[in-house]
Design a protein around this motif. Structure first.
Motif, PDB file in Angstrom:
ATOM      1  N   TYR A 144       0.946  -1.111  -0.244  1.00  0.00           N
ATOM      2  CA  TYR A 144       0.009   0.026   0.033  1.00  0.00           C
ATOM      3  C   TYR A 144       0.943   1.315   0.117  1.00  0.00           C
ATOM      4  CZ  TYR A 144      -3.875  -2.892   1.031  1.00  0.00           C
ATOM      5  OH  TYR A 144      -5.012  -3.945   0.953  1.00  0.00           O
ATOM      6  N   PHE A 146       0.825   5.749  -0.198  1.00  0.00           N
ATOM      7  CA  PHE A 146      -0.124   6.860  -0.130  1.00  0.00           C
ATOM      8  C   PHE A 146       0.793   7.945  -0.248  1.00  0.00           C
ATOM      9  CE2 PHE A 146      -1.553  10.412   2.461  1.00  0.00           C
ATOM     10  CZ  PHE A 146      -2.789  10.448   1.830  1.00  0.00           C
ATOM     11  N   GLY A 148      -0.079  11.349  -0.314  1.00  0.00           N
ATOM     12  CA  GLY A 148      -0.762  12.456  -0.051  1.00  0.00           C
ATOM     13  C   GLY A 148       0.196  13.167   1.235  1.00  0.00           C
ATOM     14  N   LYS A 205      -5.319  14.606   1.253  1.00  0.00           N
ATOM     15  CA  LYS A 205      -5.175  14.345  -0.269  1.00  0.00           C
ATOM     16  C   LYS A 205      -6.104  15.219  -1.142  1.00  0.00           C
ATOM     17  CE  LYS A 205      -4.948  10.583  -3.771  1.00  0.00           C
ATOM     18  NZ  LYS A 205      -5.036   9.142  -4.188  1.00  0.00           N
ATOM     19  N   ILE A 210      -8.935  13.314   4.808  1.00  0.00           N
ATOM     20  CA  ILE A 210      -9.712  11.925   4.561  1.00  0.00           C
ATOM     21  C   ILE A 210      -9.436  10.780   5.436  1.00  0.00           C
ATOM     22  CG2 ILE A 210      -9.594  12.452   2.153  1.00  0.00           C
ATOM     23  CD1 ILE A 210      -7.295  10.394   1.789  1.00  0.00           C
ATOM     24  N   TRP A 233     -12.059   6.919   8.754  1.00  0.00           N
ATOM     25  CA  TRP A 233     -11.940   7.362   7.098  1.00  0.00           C
ATOM     26  C   TRP A 233     -13.301   7.930   6.387  1.00  0.00           C
ATOM     27  CZ3 TRP A 233     -11.232   2.741   9.328  1.00  0.00           C
ATOM     28  CH2 TRP A 233     -12.089   1.736   8.926  1.00  0.00           C
ATOM     29  N   ASN A 235     -13.447   7.754   2.994  1.00  0.00           N
ATOM     30  CA  ASN A 235     -13.532   6.840   1.569  1.00  0.00           C
ATOM     31  C   ASN A 235     -12.516   6.030   1.629  1.00  0.00           C
ATOM     32  OD1 ASN A 235     -11.026   8.491   1.260  1.00  0.00           O
ATOM     33  ND2 ASN A 235     -12.271  10.108   0.197  1.00  0.00           N
ATOM     34  N   ARG A 236     -12.300   5.431   0.446  1.00  0.00           N
ATOM     35  CA  ARG A 236     -11.443   4.357   0.201  1.00  0.00           C
ATOM     36  C   ARG A 236     -10.131   4.721   0.308  1.00  0.00           C
ATOM     37  NH1 ARG A 236     -12.339   1.257  -5.286  1.00  0.00           N
ATOM     38  NH2 ARG A 236     -11.543   3.187  -6.127  1.00  0.00           N
ATOM     39  N   ASP A 237      -9.768   5.906  -0.328  1.00  0.00           N
ATOM     40  CA  ASP A 237      -8.390   6.568  -0.224  1.00  0.00           C
ATOM     41  C   ASP A 237      -8.183   6.581   1.322  1.00  0.00           C
ATOM     42  OD1 ASP A 237      -8.175   6.552  -3.006  1.00  0.00           O
ATOM     43  OD2 ASP A 237      -8.674   8.570  -3.225  1.00  0.00           O
ATOM     44  N   TYR A 240      -7.057   3.303   2.658  1.00  0.00           N
ATOM     45  CA  TYR A 240      -5.838   2.792   2.045  1.00  0.00           C
ATOM     46  C   TYR A 240      -4.668   3.772   2.621  1.00  0.00           C
ATOM     47  CZ  TYR A 240      -7.827  -0.162  -1.507  1.00  0.00           C
ATOM     48  OH  TYR A 240      -8.565  -1.237  -2.046  1.00  0.00           O
ATOM     49  N   ALA A 241      -4.934   4.899   3.146  1.00  0.00           N
ATOM     50  CA  ALA A 241      -3.841   5.689   3.437  1.00  0.00           C
ATOM     51  C   ALA A 241      -3.379   5.429   4.944  1.00  0.00           C
ATOM     52  CB  ALA A 241      -4.494   7.176   3.529  1.00  0.00           C
TER      53      ALA A 241
END
Length: 392
Positions: A144, A146, A148, A205, A210, A233, A235-237, A240-241
């Protein structure tokens, strides 16, 4: 036992009972006395015939989300009885007074962290499996990434951005508490940063916040453990972050302890060739109780064609006993219904309403009976995501 609410100086006597029972150490008795006597929480006591305070319960006041709506809730805590008065029904006597009063005060549900499931089932509470805990090595998350912004929070800084993320996240989870800045800070605050080693990070991001994570580290031999206290979180981003950030700690920690809400299963979504190494356990040390069955039936989401009857039985709150006809936009007392579609105890109904059980599991309970409209009931009483982030 004689039961009543307590106030003033009696609060400190009650506090000492809990301190005794929960093995608390008190450094400055007079300082604690001044603090406790000024509290405004709802405190209940059971007294012997000679006026001795034998047991106490605190009923904290919260608002919890149920299907996206905030509802008035009680959080039972400090349940304690001096050993010389145990096995005399003191706590049961308090619940007999406290629960009907909670109904009159507008509470919809009540919750607690039990020391014994069987004991609290007698008071009408039932188990909620509210969290899954995952133990994994940071390297498992190496895939994974990230790109951002990651920003660490420092003591004394505002927590409003964390709070915004929390409410966007929590609103879609049943039993999540509505927080303000003070309660958000309670989860993040740290007095001695490099002794407590508690850290909070926010992830951004494209200029939008997020996700966030709050974690501590646990000294361990041979390698320290990164223990996530809370993450959220939008959202999905954002999710994952969080995973990408945890994957950066391969050189720092031997293992990660990551709790996730019920309804989010890491093993179903993780992308890693080493996913089989993850160890999962579940927490079920949380219980809920219906306080106002009619109001809870009104609040839960229902299909537009909803129409069924339900009979609820409740030994301690008489107002919950009855048969209701439930439609999408109304809940009313049902007269002359010889065989309700669904017959449940208050315990089963609480589980079903908050969404911590599916109908196939409901049908295995000895205190439920489905007589008709099973297809409709499957559409009403569905499993839902659960998030419990508070302790009381």
């Amino acid at each position: 036992m004689k039961v009543r609410k307590i106030d003033g100086r009696e609060r400190f006597d009650a506090y000492l009972i809990s301190a005794y029972c929960f093995h608390n150490r008190i450094d400055d008795v007079e300082r604690e006395r001044k603090h406790i006597e000024g509290e405004t929480i709802e405190d209940w006591g059971a007294f012997t015939d000679d006026g001795t305070l034998a047991a106490r319960i605190v009923n904290n006041k919260f608002e919890f989300y149920i299907d996206g709506q905030p509802v008035c809730a009680g959080g039972i805590g400090a349940v304690s009885t001096l050993p010389e008065y145990r096995e005399k029904g003191a706590i049961r006597d308090i619940f007999k007074e406290l629960l009907p009063e909670s109904y009159r005060a507008g509470e919809v549900i009540s919750a607690l962290f039990p020391f014994n499931h069987a004991f609290y089932r007698k008071q009408g509470y039932e188990v909620v499996t509210f969290q899954s805990n995952y133990e994994l090595k940071p390297a498992i998350l190496a895939g994974y990434k990230f790109d951002g912004r990651v920003t660490r929070w420092n003591p004394g800084e505002p927590v409003d951005e964390y709070l915004k993320i929390y409410h966007k996240f929590a609103k879609s989870y049943n039993l999540a508490m509505l927080r303000d800045e003070k309660s958000m800070l309670e989860h993040m605050k740290v007095e001695k940063l490099y002794q407590e080693r508690k850290f909070s990070y926010i992830f951004s991001k494209n200029g939008e916040n997020i996700a966030y994570i709050i974690f501590t580290d646990i000294k361990n031999d041979p390698a320290a453990i990164l223990h996530v206290e809370e993450s959220a979180w939008i959202n999905r981003d954002g999710f994952y972050a969080i995973l990408a950030f945890l994957g950066r700690f391969e050189a720092d920690y031997g293992n990660i302890e990551l709790p996730l809400p019920a309804g989010i299963d890491l093993l179903r979504v993780i992308r890693s060739p080493r996913a089989y190494e993850i160890h999962k356990t579940c927490r079920h040390d949380f219980m809920v109780r219906v306080i106002n069955a009619k109001r809870l039936l009104e609040i839960i989401k229902k299909p537009i064609d909803c129409d069924f009857t339900i009979k609820v039985s409740d030994e301690l709150i008489p107002e919950n006993n009855g048969v209701w006809r439930v439609r999408a936009d109304s809940v009313a007392i049902a007269e002359d219904v010889p065989v309700p579609d669904l017959v449940v105890s208050e315990r089963a109904f609480a589980q079903m309403a908050v969404g911590c059980i599916n109908l196939d599991e409901v049908m295995l309970r000895p205190d439920t009976l489905i007589n008709a409209k099973e297809e409709m009931l499957r559409r009403v009483f569905v499993e839902k995501k659960i998030f419990v982030g508070e302790h009381f």
